[in-house]
Design a protein around this motif. Structure first.
Motif, short mmCIF file in Angstrom:
data_model
loop_
_atom_site.label_atom_id
_atom_site.label_comp_id
_atom_site.label_asym_id
_atom_site.label_seq_id
_atom_site.Cartn_x
_atom_site.Cartn_y
_atom_site.Cartn_z
N GLN A 127 0.85 -1.19 0.00
CA GLN A 127 0.00 0.00 0.00
C GLN A 127 0.89 1.24 0.00
O GLN A 127 1.68 1.44 0.91
CB GLN A 127 -0.91 0.01 1.23
N LEU A 128 0.72 2.07 -1.02
CA LEU A 128 1.50 3.30 -1.08
C LEU A 128 0.99 4.30 -0.06
O LEU A 128 -0.21 4.38 0.22
CB LEU A 128 1.42 3.91 -2.49
N ASN A 129 1.93 5.06 0.50
CA ASN A 129 1.60 6.11 1.47
C ASN A 129 0.72 5.61 2.61
O ASN A 129 -0.37 6.13 2.86
CB ASN A 129 0.91 7.29 0.76
N PRO A 130 1.16 4.56 3.33
CA PRO A 130 0.37 4.08 4.47
C PRO A 130 0.33 5.13 5.58
O PRO A 130 1.18 6.03 5.64
CB PRO A 130 1.13 2.82 4.92
N GLU A 131 -0.64 5.01 6.46
CA GLU A 131 -0.77 5.98 7.55
C GLU A 131 0.46 5.97 8.44
O GLU A 131 0.92 7.03 8.88
CB GLU A 131 -2.02 5.65 8.37
N THR A 132 0.99 4.78 8.72
CA THR A 132 2.22 4.66 9.51
C THR A 132 3.12 3.64 8.82
O THR A 132 2.63 2.65 8.26
CB THR A 132 1.94 4.21 10.95
N PRO A 133 4.44 3.85 8.85
CA PRO A 133 5.35 2.87 8.25
C PRO A 133 5.27 1.53 8.98
O PRO A 133 5.04 1.49 10.19
CB PRO A 133 6.73 3.51 8.44
N ASP A 134 5.46 0.43 8.26
CA ASP A 134 5.47 -0.87 8.91
C ASP A 134 6.90 -1.34 9.18
O ASP A 134 7.11 -2.37 9.82
CB ASP A 134 4.73 -1.92 8.07
N THR A 135 7.87 -0.60 8.68
CA THR A 135 9.28 -0.93 8.91
C THR A 135 10.04 0.35 9.25
O THR A 135 9.80 1.39 8.64
CB THR A 135 9.91 -1.57 7.66
N TYR A 136 10.93 0.25 10.23
CA TYR A 136 11.72 1.42 10.62
C TYR A 136 13.21 1.09 10.57
O TYR A 136 13.63 0.02 11.00
CB TYR A 136 11.36 1.88 12.03
N LEU A 137 13.96 2.03 10.04
CA LEU A 137 15.41 1.97 10.09
C LEU A 137 15.85 2.85 11.25
O LEU A 137 15.53 4.04 11.29
CB LEU A 137 15.98 2.50 8.77
N VAL A 138 16.55 2.27 12.23
CA VAL A 138 16.92 3.00 13.44
C VAL A 138 18.44 3.17 13.48
O VAL A 138 19.19 2.18 13.43
CB VAL A 138 16.45 2.25 14.71
N LEU A 139 18.90 4.41 13.56
CA LEU A 139 20.32 4.73 13.64
C LEU A 139 20.56 5.50 14.93
O LEU A 139 20.00 6.58 15.14
CB LEU A 139 20.76 5.58 12.43
N ASP A 140 21.39 4.94 15.78
CA ASP A 140 21.58 5.53 17.10
C ASP A 140 22.55 6.71 17.07
O ASP A 140 22.38 7.67 17.81
CB ASP A 140 22.09 4.46 18.07
N GLU A 141 23.56 6.65 16.22
CA GLU A 141 24.57 7.69 16.18
C GLU A 141 24.37 8.58 14.95
O GLU A 141 24.68 8.18 13.82
CB GLU A 141 25.98 7.09 16.16
N GLY A 142 23.85 9.78 15.18
CA GLY A 142 23.55 10.67 14.08
C GLY A 142 24.77 11.12 13.30
O GLY A 142 24.68 11.37 12.09
N ARG A 143 25.91 11.23 13.97
CA ARG A 143 27.08 11.73 13.25
C ARG A 143 27.51 10.77 12.14
O ARG A 143 28.03 11.20 11.11
CB ARG A 143 28.24 11.97 14.21
N TYR A 144 27.26 9.48 12.36
CA TYR A 144 27.56 8.52 11.31
C TYR A 144 26.55 8.65 10.17
O TYR A 144 26.89 8.47 9.00
CB TYR A 144 27.53 7.10 11.86
N ALA A 145 25.31 8.97 10.52
CA ALA A 145 24.29 9.17 9.50
C ALA A 145 24.65 10.36 8.62
O ALA A 145 24.50 10.32 7.39
CB ALA A 145 22.93 9.38 10.15
N LYS A 146 25.13 11.43 9.25
CA LYS A 146 25.51 12.61 8.47
C LYS A 146 26.67 12.28 7.54
O LYS A 146 26.72 12.72 6.39
CB LYS A 146 25.90 13.76 9.40
N GLU A 147 27.62 11.49 8.03
CA GLU A 147 28.76 11.08 7.21
C GLU A 147 28.28 10.28 6.01
O GLU A 147 28.76 10.44 4.89
CB GLU A 147 29.73 10.25 8.06
N ALA A 148 27.28 9.40 6.25
CA ALA A 148 26.76 8.56 5.18
C ALA A 148 25.88 9.34 4.20
O ALA A 148 25.58 8.85 3.12
CB ALA A 148 25.96 7.40 5.77
N ALA A 149 25.48 10.56 4.59
CA ALA A 149 24.57 11.34 3.75
C ALA A 149 25.28 12.46 2.99
O ALA A 149 24.64 13.35 2.44
CB ALA A 149 23.46 11.94 4.61
N LYS A 150 26.62 12.42 2.94
CA LYS A 150 27.35 13.47 2.24
C LYS A 150 27.03 13.49 0.75
O LYS A 150 26.89 14.54 0.14
CB LYS A 150 28.85 13.30 2.46
#
Length: 254
Positions: free
Chosen positions: A134-157
């Motif tokens: 189902q496209l655009n569900p009311e709530t996601p059924d799967t979540y990606l959880v990243l505890d350390e934001g600084r690594y996320a920023k590095e991965a998003a360069k």
């Protein structure tokens, strides 16, 4: 009697022919195998030791180079990213359904960790598209959880990094992302623009300036947050509200 004997004779002849044909096929297969084995052995010998004008493949390799390569392969095997299920009696391939699947990346070098995480994020995003019912569900059924934001920023360069792709386009496939950071500087601009829900927890007064700069939250509002009890919450860019976030039984947990 004649018909029966003739029928049995035909069956016997077919059986003999089938056995002879099978034997011929086996002999032919063994001959082909011997040729293949000789070709492989000759190729390996030429690559390793050299042949004529060609240089051996391993010429000039140092012992520490081979040891380093062995360590890399060993750590990747230990991470179970590529070997999960190999030793399992049921030969389970890939993640087990209904189980918590743990991949140990801590033994990998930082460079290899980045590569593996890049691959995993890409696979998660592709899986969300394939499995979306189902496209655009009311709530996601799967979540990606990243505890350390600084690594996320590095991965998003890189603008087209899998994390930026997930932050910008995975919500409609039912894939959400939760990223914990210790300051707004630990997330990229693209990531900040795509967060639908923001939780501001209690912090030291040294962080009040950032709260004012990035979220327009004055120090007076930040001081109202009680640690391990509530948080300032904004959903879909609505104004921040003080919300009782943690149940009473969890307040004393460090």
């Amino acid at each position: 009697d004649f018909c029966l004997s003739r029928g049995l004779g035909d069956v016997y002849k077919r059986q003999v022919l089938d056995e002879e044909d099978e034997a011929d096929k086996t002999d032919d297969l063994m001959k082909r195998f011997e040729v293949l084995k000789e070709t492989v052995c000759a190729t390996l010998h030429r690559e390793i030791f050299g042949d004529g004008d060609s240089e051996p493949f391993y010429q000039g390799w140092k012992t520490d180079t081979l040891d380093s390569l062995a360590d890399t392969i060993r750590s990747m095997v230990e991470s179970s990213l590529f070997t999960r299920g190999v030793d399992d009696p049921q030969l389970v391939k890939g993640p087990r359904k209904g189980k918590i699947n743990v991949y140990r990346l801590s033994n990998l070098s930082y460079v290899h960790q980045k590569t593996m995480i890049h691959i995993l994020l890409t696979r998660i995003y592709n899986a969300s598209m394939r499995m979306c019912k189902q496209l655009n569900p009311e709530t996601p059924d799967t979540y990606l959880v990243l505890d350390e934001g600084r690594y996320a920023k590095e991965a998003a360069k890189n603008p087209m990094s899998p994390l930026n792709v997930i932050m910008g386009g995975s919500r409609k496939f039912g894939l959400g992302a939760i990223i914990g950071v210790q300051g707004p500087e630990q997330i990229s601009n693209d990531m900040a623009q795509n967060f639908a829900t923001k939780f501001i927890l209690a912090c030291a007064e040294a962080g009040y300036a950032d709260a004012k700069k990035y979220f327009n939250l004055p120090p007076a509002r930040m001081k109202k947050i009680t640690p391990k009890k509530d948080a300032l919450v904004s959903i879909n860019s609505d104004p921040f509200e003080l919300v009782r976030l943690f149940p009473r039984e969890y307040r004393s947990v460090a």
